[in-house]
Design a protein around this motif. Structure first.
Motif, PDB file in Angstrom:
ATOM      1  N   GLU A 118      -2.073  95.963 -59.572  1.00  0.00           N
ATOM      2  CA  GLU A 118      -0.937  95.641 -60.521  1.00  0.00           C
ATOM      3  C   GLU A 118      -1.158  96.839 -61.285  1.00  0.00           C
ATOM      4  O   GLU A 118       0.055  97.172 -61.975  1.00  0.00           O
ATOM      5  N   LEU A 119      -2.254  97.440 -61.891  1.00  0.00           N
ATOM      6  CA  LEU A 119      -2.219  98.787 -62.736  1.00  0.00           C
ATOM      7  C   LEU A 119      -1.484  99.720 -62.341  1.00  0.00           C
ATOM      8  O   LEU A 119      -0.560 100.481 -63.126  1.00  0.00           O
ATOM      9  N   ASP A 120      -1.408  99.984 -60.939  1.00  0.00           N
ATOM     10  CA  ASP A 120      -0.736 101.171 -60.614  1.00  0.00           C
ATOM     11  C   ASP A 120       0.780 100.733 -60.389  1.00  0.00           C
ATOM     12  O   ASP A 120       1.751 101.581 -60.631  1.00  0.00           O
ATOM     13  N   ARG A 121       1.074  99.479 -60.132  1.00  0.00           N
ATOM     14  CA  ARG A 121       2.829  99.148 -60.172  1.00  0.00           C
ATOM     15  C   ARG A 121       3.264  98.913 -61.577  1.00  0.00           C
ATOM     16  O   ARG A 121       4.398  98.936 -61.466  1.00  0.00           O
ATOM     17  N   ALA A 122       2.529  98.869 -62.574  1.00  0.00           N
ATOM     18  CA  ALA A 122       2.894  98.827 -63.822  1.00  0.00           C
ATOM     19  C   ALA A 122       3.321 100.056 -64.463  1.00  0.00           C
ATOM     20  O   ALA A 122       3.909 100.302 -65.252  1.00  0.00           O
ATOM     21  N   GLY A 123       2.642 101.145 -63.424  1.00  0.00           N
ATOM     22  CA  GLY A 123       3.277 102.535 -64.090  1.00  0.00           C
ATOM     23  C   GLY A 123       4.634 102.595 -64.364  1.00  0.00           C
ATOM     24  O   GLY A 123       5.104 103.258 -65.205  1.00  0.00           O
TER      25      GLY A 123
END
Length: 229
Positions: free
Chosen positions: A131-136
Protein backbone atom coordinates in the motif's frame (compact mmCIF):
# COMPACT_ATOMS: atom_id res chain seq x y z
CA UNK A 1 -25.12 21.72 20.22
CA UNK A 2 -21.46 21.96 19.27
CA UNK A 3 -19.09 21.28 22.16
CA UNK A 4 -17.35 24.38 23.58
CA UNK A 5 -14.07 22.61 22.77
CA UNK A 6 -14.93 22.22 19.08
CA UNK A 7 -12.87 24.71 17.05
CA UNK A 8 -14.77 27.16 14.88
CA UNK A 9 -14.68 26.49 11.17
CA UNK A 10 -14.84 29.34 8.62
CA UNK A 11 -18.29 30.54 7.47
CA UNK A 12 -17.74 29.03 4.02
CA UNK A 13 -16.94 25.64 5.56
CA UNK A 14 -14.10 23.23 4.81
CA UNK A 15 -14.00 20.52 2.15
CA UNK A 16 -12.17 17.23 2.74
CA UNK A 17 -11.53 14.60 0.05
CA UNK A 18 -10.86 10.99 0.97
CA UNK A 19 -8.58 9.32 -1.55
CA UNK A 20 -6.88 5.94 -1.80
CA UNK A 21 -7.14 2.53 -3.36
CA UNK A 22 -10.43 0.66 -3.56
CA UNK A 23 -11.33 -1.11 -0.35
CA UNK A 24 -9.18 1.11 1.88
CA UNK A 25 -12.21 2.20 3.89
CA UNK A 26 -13.01 5.63 2.45
CA UNK A 27 -16.80 5.23 2.29
CA UNK A 28 -16.94 3.41 5.62
CA UNK A 29 -14.97 6.18 7.30
CA UNK A 30 -17.11 8.95 5.81
CA UNK A 31 -20.37 7.26 6.79
CA UNK A 32 -19.24 7.07 10.42
CA UNK A 33 -17.82 10.59 10.40
CA UNK A 34 -21.12 12.05 9.21
CA UNK A 35 -22.94 10.38 12.09
CA UNK A 36 -20.41 11.47 14.69
CA UNK A 37 -20.30 15.04 13.39
CA UNK A 38 -24.10 15.18 13.54
CA UNK A 39 -23.97 13.90 17.11
CA UNK A 40 -21.36 16.56 17.97
CA UNK A 41 -23.33 19.39 16.36
CA UNK A 42 -20.88 19.93 13.50
CA UNK A 43 -22.71 20.86 10.26
CA UNK A 44 -21.76 18.21 7.71
CA UNK A 45 -22.61 16.77 4.32
CA UNK A 46 -20.99 14.46 1.78
CA UNK A 47 -20.47 14.43 -1.97
CA UNK A 48 -20.21 10.96 -3.49
CA UNK A 49 -17.82 10.81 -6.45
CA UNK A 50 -17.22 7.08 -6.05
CA UNK A 51 -18.21 4.30 -8.43
CA UNK A 52 -17.76 1.07 -6.46
CA UNK A 53 -15.96 -1.86 -8.01
CA UNK A 54 -17.29 -5.40 -8.19
CA UNK A 55 -15.84 -6.37 -4.81
CA UNK A 56 -16.99 -3.28 -2.90
CA UNK A 57 -20.19 -3.02 -0.87
CA UNK A 58 -21.78 -0.01 -2.51
CA UNK A 59 -21.70 3.73 -2.74
CA UNK A 60 -22.15 6.28 0.02
CA UNK A 61 -25.34 7.47 -1.69
CA UNK A 62 -26.72 3.93 -1.53
CA UNK A 63 -25.82 3.67 2.15
CA UNK A 64 -27.61 6.96 2.86
CA UNK A 65 -30.68 5.62 1.04
CA UNK A 66 -30.70 2.55 3.29
CA UNK A 67 -29.95 4.17 6.64
CA UNK A 68 -29.78 7.52 8.40
CA UNK A 69 -26.18 8.74 8.35
CA UNK A 70 -27.06 11.94 10.17
CA UNK A 71 -26.25 14.24 7.25
CA UNK A 72 -27.16 14.57 3.56
CA UNK A 73 -25.19 12.73 0.88
CA UNK A 74 -25.26 14.15 -2.64
CA UNK A 75 -24.25 12.37 -5.85
CA UNK A 76 -21.42 14.12 -7.66
CA UNK A 77 -22.03 15.62 -11.10
CA UNK A 78 -19.73 15.10 -14.06
CA UNK A 79 -16.07 15.96 -13.67
CA UNK A 80 -16.50 19.51 -14.97
CA UNK A 81 -19.15 20.34 -12.36
CA UNK A 82 -17.54 18.86 -9.25
CA UNK A 83 -15.79 22.03 -8.06
CA UNK A 84 -18.91 24.20 -8.25
CA UNK A 85 -21.18 21.53 -6.79
CA UNK A 86 -18.81 21.06 -3.86
CA UNK A 87 -19.04 24.75 -3.07
CA UNK A 88 -22.84 24.66 -3.30
CA UNK A 89 -23.36 21.77 -0.86
CA UNK A 90 -20.70 22.64 1.73
CA UNK A 91 -22.61 23.52 4.91
CA UNK A 92 -21.91 26.95 6.36
CA UNK A 93 -19.40 26.69 9.16
CA UNK A 94 -19.14 22.95 8.64
CA UNK A 95 -17.50 20.12 6.75
CA UNK A 96 -18.10 18.57 3.35
CA UNK A 97 -16.58 15.09 2.96
CA UNK A 98 -15.96 14.03 -0.63
CA UNK A 99 -15.82 10.31 -1.34
CA UNK A 100 -13.78 9.11 -4.32
CA UNK A 101 -13.33 5.87 -6.19
CA UNK A 102 -10.16 3.79 -6.35
CA UNK A 103 -7.31 6.12 -7.28
CA UNK A 104 -6.61 6.32 -10.99
CA UNK A 105 -4.15 8.91 -12.27
CA UNK A 106 -5.36 9.54 -15.80
CA UNK A 107 -6.70 12.31 -17.99
CA UNK A 108 -10.45 12.64 -17.83
CA UNK A 109 -10.78 11.09 -14.37
CA UNK A 110 -12.56 12.69 -11.44
CA UNK A 111 -9.70 12.65 -8.95
CA UNK A 112 -7.96 15.82 -10.10
CA UNK A 113 -11.32 17.60 -10.27
CA UNK A 114 -11.95 16.59 -6.66
CA UNK A 115 -8.49 17.66 -5.52
CA UNK A 116 -9.05 21.07 -7.12
CA UNK A 117 -12.26 21.47 -5.10
CA UNK A 118 -11.08 20.66 -1.56
CA UNK A 119 -8.98 22.17 1.20
CA UNK A 120 -7.72 18.91 2.67
CA UNK A 121 -7.00 15.47 1.21
CA UNK A 122 -7.02 12.45 3.50
CA UNK A 123 -5.18 9.47 2.06
CA UNK A 124 -6.56 6.23 3.50
CA UNK A 125 -3.97 3.49 3.59
CA UNK A 126 -3.58 0.03 5.08
CA UNK A 127 -0.22 -0.48 6.86
CA UNK A 128 1.50 -2.71 4.30
CA UNK A 129 4.54 -2.18 2.12
CA UNK A 130 2.41 -2.77 -0.98
CA UNK A 131 0.00 0.00 0.00
CA UNK A 132 2.89 2.34 0.69
CA UNK A 133 4.26 1.69 -2.78
CA UNK A 134 0.85 2.09 -4.43
CA UNK A 135 0.31 5.40 -2.63
CA UNK A 136 3.27 6.83 -4.48
CA UNK A 137 1.09 7.83 -7.43
CA UNK A 138 -1.24 9.86 -5.19
CA UNK A 139 1.62 11.55 -3.37
CA UNK A 140 3.34 12.34 -6.66
CA UNK A 141 0.13 13.86 -8.05
CA UNK A 142 -0.18 16.22 -5.10
CA UNK A 143 3.47 17.18 -5.34
CA UNK A 144 3.00 17.88 -9.06
CA UNK A 145 0.05 20.19 -8.41
CA UNK A 146 2.10 22.13 -5.89
CA UNK A 147 5.16 22.31 -8.16
CA UNK A 148 3.21 23.90 -11.03
CA UNK A 149 1.46 26.42 -8.81
CA UNK A 150 -1.98 24.84 -9.10
CA UNK A 151 -4.36 24.58 -6.17
CA UNK A 152 -3.11 21.76 -3.96
CA UNK A 153 -4.98 20.66 -0.84
CA UNK A 154 -3.14 19.98 2.37
CA UNK A 155 -2.49 16.28 2.98
CA UNK A 156 -2.99 14.01 5.95
CA UNK A 157 -2.60 10.24 5.96
CA UNK A 158 -5.05 7.95 7.76
CA UNK A 159 -3.98 4.40 8.55
CA UNK A 160 -6.89 2.00 8.16
CA UNK A 161 -7.36 -1.77 8.47
CA UNK A 162 -4.86 -1.73 11.33
CA UNK A 163 -4.16 -4.50 13.84
CA UNK A 164 -3.47 -2.97 17.27
CA UNK A 165 -1.42 -6.00 18.30
CA UNK A 166 0.93 -5.81 15.30
CA UNK A 167 3.86 -3.49 14.69
CA UNK A 168 3.06 -2.80 11.03
CA UNK A 169 1.14 0.44 11.65
CA UNK A 170 3.88 1.87 13.87
CA UNK A 171 6.50 1.03 11.25
CA UNK A 172 4.44 2.53 8.43
CA UNK A 173 3.78 5.71 10.37
CA UNK A 174 7.48 6.05 11.16
CA UNK A 175 8.40 5.62 7.48
CA UNK A 176 5.83 8.21 6.38
CA UNK A 177 6.84 10.68 9.08
CA UNK A 178 10.52 10.29 8.19
CA UNK A 179 9.57 11.08 4.57
CA UNK A 180 7.95 14.34 5.70
CA UNK A 181 4.27 13.37 5.63
CA UNK A 182 1.79 14.10 8.40
CA UNK A 183 -0.06 11.05 9.72
CA UNK A 184 -3.27 11.38 11.73
CA UNK A 185 -2.88 10.06 15.25
CA UNK A 186 -6.17 8.16 15.05
CA UNK A 187 -6.10 4.76 13.35
CA UNK A 188 -9.08 2.80 12.10
CA UNK A 189 -8.75 -0.87 13.08
CA UNK A 190 -9.86 -3.75 10.91
CA UNK A 191 -13.13 -5.05 12.35
CA UNK A 192 -15.21 -7.68 10.56
CA UNK A 193 -17.39 -8.68 13.50
CA UNK A 194 -21.15 -8.37 13.20
CA UNK A 195 -21.08 -4.87 14.69
CA UNK A 196 -17.68 -3.97 13.25
CA UNK A 197 -16.83 -1.28 10.72
CA UNK A 198 -16.48 -3.83 7.94
CA UNK A 199 -20.15 -4.81 8.30
CA UNK A 200 -21.59 -1.32 8.75
CA UNK A 201 -22.87 -0.70 5.21
CA UNK A 202 -26.65 -0.38 5.02
CA UNK A 203 -27.11 0.25 8.74
CA UNK A 204 -26.96 3.38 10.89
CA UNK A 205 -23.39 3.81 12.14
CA UNK A 206 -22.89 2.88 15.79
CA UNK A 207 -21.98 5.93 17.85
CA UNK A 208 -19.53 4.75 20.50
CA UNK A 209 -17.97 7.51 22.62
CA UNK A 210 -14.20 7.28 22.61
CA UNK A 211 -14.15 4.85 19.68
CA UNK A 212 -11.65 5.31 16.83
CA UNK A 213 -14.34 6.90 14.62
CA UNK A 214 -15.38 9.25 17.41
CA UNK A 215 -11.76 10.27 17.94
CA UNK A 216 -11.21 10.66 14.20
CA UNK A 217 -14.25 12.93 13.85
CA UNK A 218 -12.84 15.25 16.52
CA UNK A 219 -9.31 15.13 15.13
CA UNK A 220 -10.40 16.00 11.59
CA UNK A 221 -12.39 19.01 12.78
CA UNK A 222 -9.21 20.21 14.54
CA UNK A 223 -7.19 19.66 11.35
CA UNK A 224 -9.85 21.34 9.21
CA UNK A 225 -9.76 24.41 11.45
CA UNK A 226 -5.96 24.46 11.25
CA UNK A 227 -5.98 24.17 7.44
CA UNK A 228 -8.54 26.96 7.14
CA UNK A 229 -6.46 29.49 9.06
Amino acid sequence: MTSPDTPALPPEGVRIAFVGKGGSGKSTVIGHLLAHWAEDGVPAAALDADEPGDEENGSLVEWADLADLGAPVYPAPSRAGIRERAKQVTPAGGVLAVDTGAWVRKAGGTHFAVLSAVDLAVLTMAPTRMELDRAGSILAALEHLESVGAHCPKLRILLTMTNPSAAAADEQEAALTDAGYQVLRTRVPRSDSRDGYGQAFGRPPRLVPGSPMDQLAAELVDVAAEVAR
